[in-house]
Scaffold this motif. Structure first.
Motif, PDB file in Angstrom:
ATOM      1  N   CYS A 179       0.795  -1.236   0.000  1.00 25.22           N
ATOM      2  CA  CYS A 179       0.000   0.000   0.000  1.00 25.22           C
ATOM      3  C   CYS A 179       0.820   1.276   0.000  1.00 25.22           C
ATOM      4  O   CYS A 179       0.245   2.364   0.063  1.00 25.22           O
ATOM      5  CB  CYS A 179      -0.985   0.003   1.167  1.00 25.22           C
ATOM      6  N   LEU A 208       2.857   2.524   2.228  1.00 25.46           N
ATOM      7  CA  LEU A 208       3.189   3.134   3.514  1.00 25.46           C
ATOM      8  C   LEU A 208       4.673   2.948   3.823  1.00 25.46           C
ATOM      9  O   LEU A 208       5.208   1.849   3.657  1.00 25.46           O
ATOM     10  CB  LEU A 208       2.384   2.473   4.636  1.00 25.46           C
ATOM     11  N   HIS A 240      -7.277   4.854   9.482  1.00 24.44           N
ATOM     12  CA  HIS A 240      -8.562   5.169   8.829  1.00 24.44           C
ATOM     13  C   HIS A 240      -9.256   6.381   9.420  1.00 24.44           C
ATOM     14  O   HIS A 240     -10.432   6.620   9.168  1.00 24.44           O
ATOM     15  CB  HIS A 240      -9.488   3.943   8.911  1.00 24.44           C
ATOM     16  N   GLU A 241      -8.507   7.112  10.236  1.00 22.95           N
ATOM     17  CA  GLU A 241      -9.082   8.291  10.895  1.00 22.95           C
ATOM     18  C   GLU A 241      -9.757   9.229   9.878  1.00 22.95           C
ATOM     19  O   GLU A 241      -9.148   9.633   8.883  1.00 22.95           O
ATOM     20  CB  GLU A 241      -7.945   9.032  11.637  1.00 22.95           C
ATOM     21  N   LEU A 285     -13.522  12.096   9.569  1.00 23.94           N
ATOM     22  CA  LEU A 285     -14.746  12.587  10.193  1.00 23.94           C
ATOM     23  C   LEU A 285     -15.518  13.430   9.198  1.00 23.94           C
ATOM     24  O   LEU A 285     -14.975  13.809   8.150  1.00 23.94           O
ATOM     25  CB  LEU A 285     -14.460  13.372  11.483  1.00 23.94           C
ATOM     26  N   ARG A 344     -14.256  17.245   7.779  1.00 25.20           N
ATOM     27  CA  ARG A 344     -12.937  17.322   8.413  1.00 25.20           C
ATOM     28  C   ARG A 344     -12.208  18.606   7.996  1.00 25.20           C
ATOM     29  O   ARG A 344     -12.093  18.906   6.813  1.00 25.20           O
ATOM     30  CB  ARG A 344     -12.105  16.112   7.983  1.00 25.20           C
ATOM     31  N   SER A 382     -11.446   6.501   3.131  1.00 29.12           N
ATOM     32  CA  SER A 382     -11.706   5.783   4.383  1.00 29.12           C
ATOM     33  C   SER A 382     -13.175   5.330   4.428  1.00 29.12           C
ATOM     34  O   SER A 382     -13.673   4.770   3.451  1.00 29.12           O
ATOM     35  CB  SER A 382     -11.311   6.638   5.592  1.00 29.12           C
ATOM     36  N   ILE A 384      -8.169   1.727  -0.288  1.00 30.52           N
ATOM     37  CA  ILE A 384      -7.549   0.401  -0.411  1.00 30.52           C
ATOM     38  C   ILE A 384      -8.141  -0.600   0.591  1.00 30.52           C
ATOM     39  O   ILE A 384      -8.093  -1.807   0.361  1.00 30.52           O
ATOM     40  CB  ILE A 384      -6.016   0.506  -0.196  1.00 30.52           C
ATOM     41  N   ALA A 385      -8.717  -0.108   1.683  1.00 25.92           N
ATOM     42  CA  ALA A 385      -9.127  -1.007   2.777  1.00 25.92           C
ATOM     43  C   ALA A 385     -10.553  -1.507   2.558  1.00 25.92           C
ATOM     44  O   ALA A 385     -11.505  -0.723   2.536  1.00 25.92           O
ATOM     45  CB  ALA A 385      -9.017  -0.274   4.111  1.00 25.92           C
ATOM     46  N   ARG A 390      -9.749   0.694  -4.376  1.00 30.43           N
ATOM     47  CA  ARG A 390      -8.677   1.056  -5.312  1.00 30.43           C
ATOM     48  C   ARG A 390      -7.398   1.294  -4.539  1.00 30.43           C
ATOM     49  O   ARG A 390      -7.417   1.981  -3.507  1.00 30.43           O
ATOM     50  CB  ARG A 390      -8.978   2.370  -6.014  1.00 30.43           C
ATOM     51  N   ARG A 427      -6.679  13.560   0.673  1.00 26.76           N
ATOM     52  CA  ARG A 427      -6.249  14.160   1.931  1.00 26.76           C
ATOM     53  C   ARG A 427      -5.792  13.101   2.927  1.00 26.76           C
ATOM     54  O   ARG A 427      -6.433  12.065   3.107  1.00 26.76           O
ATOM     55  CB  ARG A 427      -7.415  14.958   2.537  1.00 26.76           C
ATOM     56  N   ASN A 428      -4.687  13.402   3.567  1.00 26.97           N
ATOM     57  CA  ASN A 428      -4.226  12.605   4.708  1.00 26.97           C
ATOM     58  C   ASN A 428      -3.922  11.156   4.366  1.00 26.97           C
ATOM     59  O   ASN A 428      -4.135  10.268   5.180  1.00 26.97           O
ATOM     60  CB  ASN A 428      -5.251  12.695   5.856  1.00 26.97           C
ATOM     61  N   PHE A 439       3.330   8.125   2.764  1.00 26.74           N
ATOM     62  CA  PHE A 439       4.138   7.574   1.680  1.00 26.74           C
ATOM     63  C   PHE A 439       5.555   8.161   1.707  1.00 26.74           C
ATOM     64  O   PHE A 439       5.786   9.235   2.266  1.00 26.74           O
ATOM     65  CB  PHE A 439       3.507   7.907   0.319  1.00 26.74           C
TER      66      PHE A 439
HETATM   67  C1  SAM Z   1      -6.280   8.931   7.408  1.00 29.32           C
HETATM   68  S1  SAM Z   1      -7.403   8.228   6.244  1.00 29.32           S
HETATM   69  C2  SAM Z   1      -7.913   9.686   5.371  1.00 29.32           C
HETATM   70  C3  SAM Z   1      -9.383   9.671   5.065  1.00 29.32           C
HETATM   71  C4  SAM Z   1      -9.915  10.974   4.449  1.00 29.32           C
HETATM   72  N1  SAM Z   1      -9.281  11.270   3.194  1.00 29.32           N
HETATM   73  C5  SAM Z   1      -9.738  12.132   5.400  1.00 29.32           C
HETATM   74  O1  SAM Z   1      -8.846  12.974   5.205  1.00 29.32           O
HETATM   75  O2  SAM Z   1     -10.490  12.206   6.386  1.00 29.32           O
HETATM   76  C6  SAM Z   1      -6.239   7.482   5.116  1.00 29.32           C
HETATM   77  C7  SAM Z   1      -6.877   6.433   4.218  1.00 29.32           C
HETATM   78  O3  SAM Z   1      -5.944   6.112   3.188  1.00 29.32           O
HETATM   79  C8  SAM Z   1      -6.141   4.758   2.830  1.00 29.32           C
HETATM   80  N2  SAM Z   1      -4.959   4.282   2.098  1.00 29.32           N
HETATM   81  C9  SAM Z   1      -3.712   4.031   2.575  1.00 29.32           C
HETATM   82  N3  SAM Z   1      -2.922   3.587   1.583  1.00 29.32           N
HETATM   83  C10 SAM Z   1      -3.665   3.594   0.447  1.00 29.32           C
HETATM   84  C11 SAM Z   1      -3.388   3.251  -0.908  1.00 29.32           C
HETATM   85  N4  SAM Z   1      -2.201   2.818  -1.292  1.00 29.32           N
HETATM   86  N5  SAM Z   1      -4.395   3.356  -1.806  1.00 29.32           N
HETATM   87  C12 SAM Z   1      -5.622   3.800  -1.422  1.00 29.32           C
HETATM   88  N6  SAM Z   1      -5.938   4.127  -0.145  1.00 29.32           N
HETATM   89  C13 SAM Z   1      -4.959   4.035   0.777  1.00 29.32           C
HETATM   90  C14 SAM Z   1      -6.369   4.067   4.168  1.00 29.32           C
HETATM   91  O4  SAM Z   1      -7.013   2.840   4.021  1.00 29.32           O
HETATM   92  C15 SAM Z   1      -7.188   5.114   4.919  1.00 29.32           C
HETATM   93  O5  SAM Z   1      -8.556   4.837   4.863  1.00 29.32           O
END
Ligand code: SAM
Length: 282
Positions: free
Chosen positions: A19, A21, A72-73, A75, A78, A115, A146-147, A199, A217-218, A223
């Motif tokens: 993913c 990270l 997955h934070e 709201l 946001r 998320s 992705i989740a 995705r 966002r976020n 990465f």
């Molecule tokens: C902190 S949440 C952000 C949610 C929303 N965008 C917000 O700002 O409130 C980060 C999200 O990125 C997703 N994520 C992490 N790596 C990803 C990837 N490679 N492709 C798609 N989603 C990914 C996680 O599953 C998670 O739900």
């Protein structure tokens, strides 16, 4: 299960590959808190075995690792300001540009890494409030993540009292949500504006778009610099020529070159990628 330096190396490789990270040695606590149960439930004696099995075709295990390791934070509404920018600047501009053309009453949004969906439904609420004749528009808000577990909840559109208490304005609650036992469920009229898909942002997405607005966002904060840079250049290519890109409150794209000059409105920042400053995504 304690994390050894060898575990850390293997897990960092696995998670980066699955993913994107970036895990460094300081993230041992994160592994222990998020992956020890996944390893135990899968009957793995150690993390190296977890990595080996996840990489050797155990798709279910890969899904569990990704669900557990990602943050997955989220709201409703946001950070506030992006939704004010949408309301006062972006959507009025898009409406003005499209209103006189009966063929182009289509507005497309993408929440990349959405998320559990609150970001998408917040956009849908802003649109519903601004467009009294929303049925005459062709609105599509795509939420991707992705989740699997997050996308499943986003699709259900069901939120606990706690989740509703985080950002849902009281005056919108009954208008856009209805009781569902102890939870709240997004009303069908709002749900109809939004679609969700699983995705991975590391994979190509040139089959998507073009979008009028992208929220990403976020997620890129997790990465490494190359993956982040590459992601935003690829996202810019999925925007219409006058499209808008929103990133998280703690993120800035100014280090990515002239293609990403920030614009400010209502204390919110957005980007309208400047194609003249285009750089080749690597
Ligand atoms: C902190 S949440 C952000 C949610 C929303 N965008 C917000 O700002 O409130 C980060 C999200 O990125 C997703 N994520 C992490 N790596 C990803 C990837 N490679 N492709 C798609 N989603 C990914 C996680 O599953 C998670 O739900």
């Amino acid at each position: 299960m304690p994390v050894t330096p060898q575990d850390m190396l293997e897990l960092a490789k696995l998670v980066k590959q699955l993913c994107g990270l970036a895990l460094d040695d300081s993230k041992g606590y994160l592994i222990e808190s998020r992956l020890s149960q996944v390893a135990a439930e899968a009957g793995c004696d150690n993390y190296v075995e977890l990595c080996r099995r996840a990489l050797s075709g155990d798709r279910q295990l890969r899904t569990k690792v990704v669900d557990a390791i990602t943050t997955h934070e989220t709201l409703f509404f946001r950070d506030g300001s992006p939704f004010n920018v949408l309301k006062h600047r972006v959507i009025p501009d898009i409406i003005d540009a499209k209103a006189n053309s009966p063929l182009s009453k289509r507005i497309r949004f993408w929440c990349a890494a959405c998320s559990t969906g609150q970001e998408c439904y917040s956009i849908a609420i802003v649109l519903s409030e601004l467009l009294p004749n929303i049925a005459s528009w062709n609105i599509n808000i795509l939420g991707t993540d992705i989740a699997d577990s997050s996308i499943a909840q986003a699709c259900r559109g069901t939120y606990s009292n706690y989740e509703i208490g985080r950002g849902m304005p009281p005056n919108y609650l009954h208008k856009y949500m209805q009781r569902d036992g102890a939870n709240w469920k997004v009303r069908d009229s709002l749900r109809a504006l939004v679609q969700f898909e699983r995705r991975n942002l590391l994979e190509p997405f040139h089959d998507l778009g073009p979008f009028d607005v992208i929220f990403c966002r976020n997620v890129a904060i997790y990465f490494d610099p190359t993956t982040r840079r590459n992601l935003f250049h690829r996202l810019a290519e999925r925007l219409t020529p006058t499209g808008y890109l929103f990133v998280g409150a703690s993120e800035s794209l100014t280090d990515l070159g002239p293609r990403f000059a920030p614009k400010m409105y209502c204390r919110g920042i957005f980007y309208q990628p400047n194609m003249a400053g285009q750089q080749v995504a690597t």
